[in-house]
Design a protein around this motif. Structure first.
Motif, mmCIF file in Angstrom:
data_model
loop_
_atom_site.group_PDB
_atom_site.id
_atom_site.type_symbol
_atom_site.label_atom_id
_atom_site.label_comp_id
_atom_site.label_asym_id
_atom_site.label_seq_id
_atom_site.Cartn_x
_atom_site.Cartn_y
_atom_site.Cartn_z
ATOM 1 N N ASP A 49 0.844 -1.241 -0.127
ATOM 2 C CA ASP A 49 -0.122 0.218 -0.035
ATOM 3 C C ASP A 49 0.947 1.249 0.100
ATOM 4 O O ASP A 49 1.918 1.400 0.719
ATOM 5 N N GLU A 50 0.666 2.084 -1.112
ATOM 6 C CA GLU A 50 1.421 3.285 -1.145
ATOM 7 C C GLU A 50 1.472 4.061 0.112
ATOM 8 O O GLU A 50 0.471 4.446 0.858
ATOM 9 N N GLY A 51 2.731 4.549 0.838
ATOM 10 C CA GLY A 51 2.881 5.307 1.790
ATOM 11 C C GLY A 51 2.700 4.619 3.061
ATOM 12 O O GLY A 51 2.835 5.109 4.277
ATOM 13 N N LYS A 52 2.649 3.296 3.116
ATOM 14 C CA LYS A 52 2.560 2.507 4.154
ATOM 15 C C LYS A 52 3.939 1.567 4.572
ATOM 16 O O LYS A 52 4.389 1.356 3.435
ATOM 17 N N ASN A 53 4.331 1.476 5.687
ATOM 18 C CA ASN A 53 5.349 0.563 5.823
ATOM 19 C C ASN A 53 4.868 -1.094 6.247
ATOM 20 O O ASN A 53 4.800 -1.491 7.163
ATOM 21 N N ASP A 54 4.327 -1.369 5.241
ATOM 22 C CA ASP A 54 4.112 -2.883 5.024
ATOM 23 C C ASP A 54 4.849 -3.741 4.533
ATOM 24 O O ASP A 54 4.620 -5.285 4.285
ATOM 25 N N TYR A 55 6.157 -3.466 4.105
ATOM 26 C CA TYR A 55 7.222 -4.234 3.676
ATOM 27 C C TYR A 55 7.526 -5.852 4.457
ATOM 28 O O TYR A 55 7.604 -6.611 3.489
ATOM 29 N N GLU A 56 7.319 -5.700 5.750
ATOM 30 C CA GLU A 56 7.376 -6.981 6.285
ATOM 31 C C GLU A 56 6.373 -8.064 5.695
ATOM 32 O O GLU A 56 6.741 -9.357 5.907
ATOM 33 N N PHE A 57 5.183 -7.539 5.295
ATOM 34 C CA PHE A 57 4.095 -8.630 4.977
ATOM 35 C C PHE A 57 4.052 -8.448 3.412
ATOM 36 O O PHE A 57 3.017 -8.431 2.776
ATOM 37 N N LEU A 58 5.232 -8.638 2.703
ATOM 38 C CA LEU A 58 5.385 -8.837 1.131
ATOM 39 C C LEU A 58 5.909 -10.015 1.058
ATOM 40 O O LEU A 58 6.797 -10.683 1.912
ATOM 41 N N PRO A 59 5.877 -10.895 -0.012
ATOM 42 C CA PRO A 59 6.467 -12.052 -0.282
ATOM 43 C C PRO A 59 8.224 -11.893 -0.266
ATOM 44 O O PRO A 59 8.866 -12.814 0.162
ATOM 45 N N SER A 60 8.781 -10.723 -0.504
ATOM 46 C CA SER A 60 10.054 -10.690 -0.246
ATOM 47 C C SER A 60 10.337 -9.880 1.160
ATOM 48 O O SER A 60 11.666 -9.822 1.730
ATOM 49 N N GLY A 61 9.381 -9.831 2.029
ATOM 50 C CA GLY A 61 9.811 -9.213 3.397
ATOM 51 C C GLY A 61 9.992 -10.439 4.353
ATOM 52 O O GLY A 61 10.236 -11.470 3.935
ATOM 53 N N SER A 62 10.401 -9.839 5.543
ATOM 54 C CA SER A 62 10.753 -10.868 6.590
ATOM 55 C C SER A 62 9.931 -11.826 7.133
ATOM 56 O O SER A 62 10.463 -12.937 7.345
ATOM 57 N N TYR A 63 8.660 -11.774 6.918
ATOM 58 C CA TYR A 63 7.818 -12.678 7.201
ATOM 59 C C TYR A 63 7.544 -13.680 5.946
ATOM 60 O O TYR A 63 6.589 -14.701 5.967
ATOM 61 N N HIS A 64 8.031 -13.466 4.700
ATOM 62 C CA HIS A 64 7.944 -14.279 3.584
ATOM 63 C C HIS A 64 6.289 -14.484 3.037
ATOM 64 O O HIS A 64 5.966 -15.377 3.061
ATOM 65 N N TRP A 65 5.756 -13.196 3.162
ATOM 66 C CA TRP A 65 4.106 -13.172 3.452
ATOM 67 C C TRP A 65 3.690 -13.711 1.975
ATOM 68 O O TRP A 65 3.814 -12.722 1.140
ATOM 69 N N ASP A 66 3.104 -14.739 1.698
ATOM 70 C CA ASP A 66 2.772 -15.156 0.394
ATOM 71 C C ASP A 66 1.444 -15.685 0.157
ATOM 72 O O ASP A 66 0.562 -15.329 1.409
ATOM 73 N N LYS A 67 0.753 -15.951 -0.501
ATOM 74 C CA LYS A 67 -0.802 -16.300 -0.953
ATOM 75 C C LYS A 67 -0.919 -17.195 -0.075
ATOM 76 O O LYS A 67 -2.200 -17.252 0.560
ATOM 77 N N ASN A 68 -0.297 -18.320 0.219
ATOM 78 C CA ASN A 68 -0.613 -19.526 0.864
ATOM 79 C C ASN A 68 -0.857 -19.152 2.375
ATOM 80 O O ASN A 68 -1.872 -19.545 3.012
ATOM 81 N N LYS A 69 0.175 -17.928 2.993
ATOM 82 C CA LYS A 69 -0.024 -17.739 4.321
ATOM 83 C C LYS A 69 -1.193 -16.860 4.413
ATOM 84 O O LYS A 69 -1.788 -17.148 5.450
ATOM 85 N N TYR A 70 -1.350 -15.885 3.496
ATOM 86 C CA TYR A 70 -2.545 -15.164 3.695
ATOM 87 C C TYR A 70 -3.804 -15.745 3.807
ATOM 88 O O TYR A 70 -4.588 -15.472 4.299
ATOM 89 N N GLU A 71 -3.922 -16.695 2.819
ATOM 90 C CA GLU A 71 -5.349 -17.259 2.700
ATOM 91 C C GLU A 71 -5.402 -18.233 4.003
ATOM 92 O O GLU A 71 -6.641 -18.418 4.297
ATOM 93 N N ASN A 72 -4.254 -18.900 4.455
ATOM 94 C CA ASN A 72 -4.685 -19.628 5.599
ATOM 95 C C ASN A 72 -4.944 -18.711 6.780
ATOM 96 O O ASN A 72 -5.809 -19.047 7.649
ATOM 97 N N LYS A 73 -4.365 -17.474 6.827
ATOM 98 C CA LYS A 73 -4.624 -16.366 7.824
ATOM 99 C C LYS A 73 -6.202 -15.967 7.897
ATOM 100 O O LYS A 73 -6.888 -16.017 8.722
ATOM 101 N N LEU A 74 -6.550 -15.888 6.616
ATOM 102 C CA LEU A 74 -8.301 -15.539 6.359
ATOM 103 C C LEU A 74 -8.988 -16.781 7.112
ATOM 104 O O LEU A 74 -10.030 -16.333 7.616
ATOM 105 N N ARG A 75 -8.734 -18.031 6.538
ATOM 106 C CA ARG A 75 -9.619 -19.039 7.189
ATOM 107 C C ARG A 75 -9.534 -19.098 8.738
ATOM 108 O O ARG A 75 -10.550 -19.235 9.239
#
Length: 352
Positions: A49-75
């Protein structure tokens, strides 16, 4: 025909027949409405999100946040949210305040989960100024709660500082069980800041609730959120005026049932160094209390409350055994839920 179906749906989702309070052999029926709060612990999508420090929660970030993790989190979040309140009402919660939600896109995905769709859950969200991008939101079942007005009251630093802009107070006014209800969802400054900044929050929310009550004395007011303070800290006990005992609640004050839960029973919603804190609080205005103990439920009244626990929300083994099961702990993805447990209150009202 449509109105009749809606009425039946409302009864199915929100009504629990309570017969224990029948008087003069007259059978009475009551609506029971669960009102809850849950810190969802960093529910981010995988898009910057432009202007936000959300880099940890990107696939390249420290949490390696990807589609699989995101969809599991939603469920996982949907599972817990749908369970809240079902201890007493099969259809679950009428209203749930949530925190640490990134944006409306996430809320669309969350309410788009099959169980949430089946229940018809909707949300109210206003994008706030928090630098990390986390906001508060209000989830609600439209069969029980009808929102009428909402706004985001900003958190204002006393020195006018705008470089550390943080989460405001999401204020939603509507009707629950036909009665007027204002719900203020908060996420006060973290413990990374000194108590002074949470004390400011307590003063600002008290000013807001005083203004609401003065403008409309019929408003029932609930303040909920992750306060980052315990019930007996100054921000809650003094500045907001949230009291431990009902008898001490004066006009403008609030009843804080979680004070006794934490200090009397030793129960909390999150752990730090092996000890429980109870930051996740729901406090209620005086006109929501049965102060005389006569069980006159002609208007919305607090019935009961508890910390919502399920075994799946608790870490069952290892270093963090007994604590809330997090999404990530010690840098390792746990496929968990949140570092907080939900809290839930139940409001009761006689059905005429």
């Amino acid at each position: 025909m449509l109105m009749r179906k809606r009425s039946l749906l409302c009864l199915f989702f929100t009504v629990l027949a309570v017969t224990a309070f029948a008087q003069n052999k007259e059978q009475k029926r009551y609506g029971l409405y669960p009102v809850a709060f849950y810190n969802l612990e960093n529910i981010f999508d995988t898009i910057h999100d432009e202007g936000k420090n959300d880099y940890e929660f990107l696939p390249s970030g420290s949490y390696h946040w990807d589609k699989n993790k995101y969809e599991n989190k939603l469920r996982n979040m949907a599972r817990a949210l749908l369970d809240i309140g079902t201890d007493k009402v099969p259809g679950g919660a009428s209203v749930i305040g949530v925190s640490e939600v990134e944006n409306s896109r996430v809320l669309d995905d969350l309410t788009g989960q099959p169980g949430m769709v089946a229940r018809g859950m909707k949300y109210i969200h206003i994008e706030g100024p928090d630098k990390r991008g986390v906001d508060c939101a209000l989830l609600y079942n439209p069969a029980a709660f009808t929102p009428e007005k909402w706004f985001l009251q900003p958190y204002v630093y006393e020195n006018g500082d705008t470089t550390r802009a943080t989460r405001g107070y999401l204020t939603v006014q509507g009707r629950l069980g036909g009665d007027k209800l204002t719900v203020i969802v908060c996420h006060w400054p973290s413990r990374g800041a000194t108590a002074y900044f949470r004390d400011i929050a307590g003063k600002q929310v008290r000013h807001l609730t005083d203004s609401i009550a003065e403008a409309d004395p019929e408003q029932h007011i609930i303040v909920m959120g992750d306060m980052n303070d315990d019930p007996d800290n100054t921000s809650m006990a003094k500045n907001l005026g949230a009291r431990r005992k009902m008898k001490d609640v004066k006009e403008g004050d609030f009843f804080n049932p979680w004070w006794e839960i934490l200090r009397g029973k030793g129960q909390g919603t999150l752990t730090y160094q092996g000890a429980w804190n109870l930051f996740d609080q729901i406090v209620l205005s005086r006109n929501l209390l049965d102060l005389k103990g006569n069980k006159d439920y002609r208007h919305l009244t607090l019935y009961t409350y508890h910390i919502f626990r399920r075994d799946y929300l608790i870490q069952q083994e290892g270093r963090y055994k007994g604590s809330p099961k997090r999404t990530t702990a010690g840098g390792v993805w746990q496929n968990g839920f949140s570092d907080h447990l939900p809290t839930v209150t139940y409001l009761i009202k006689e059905i005429k």
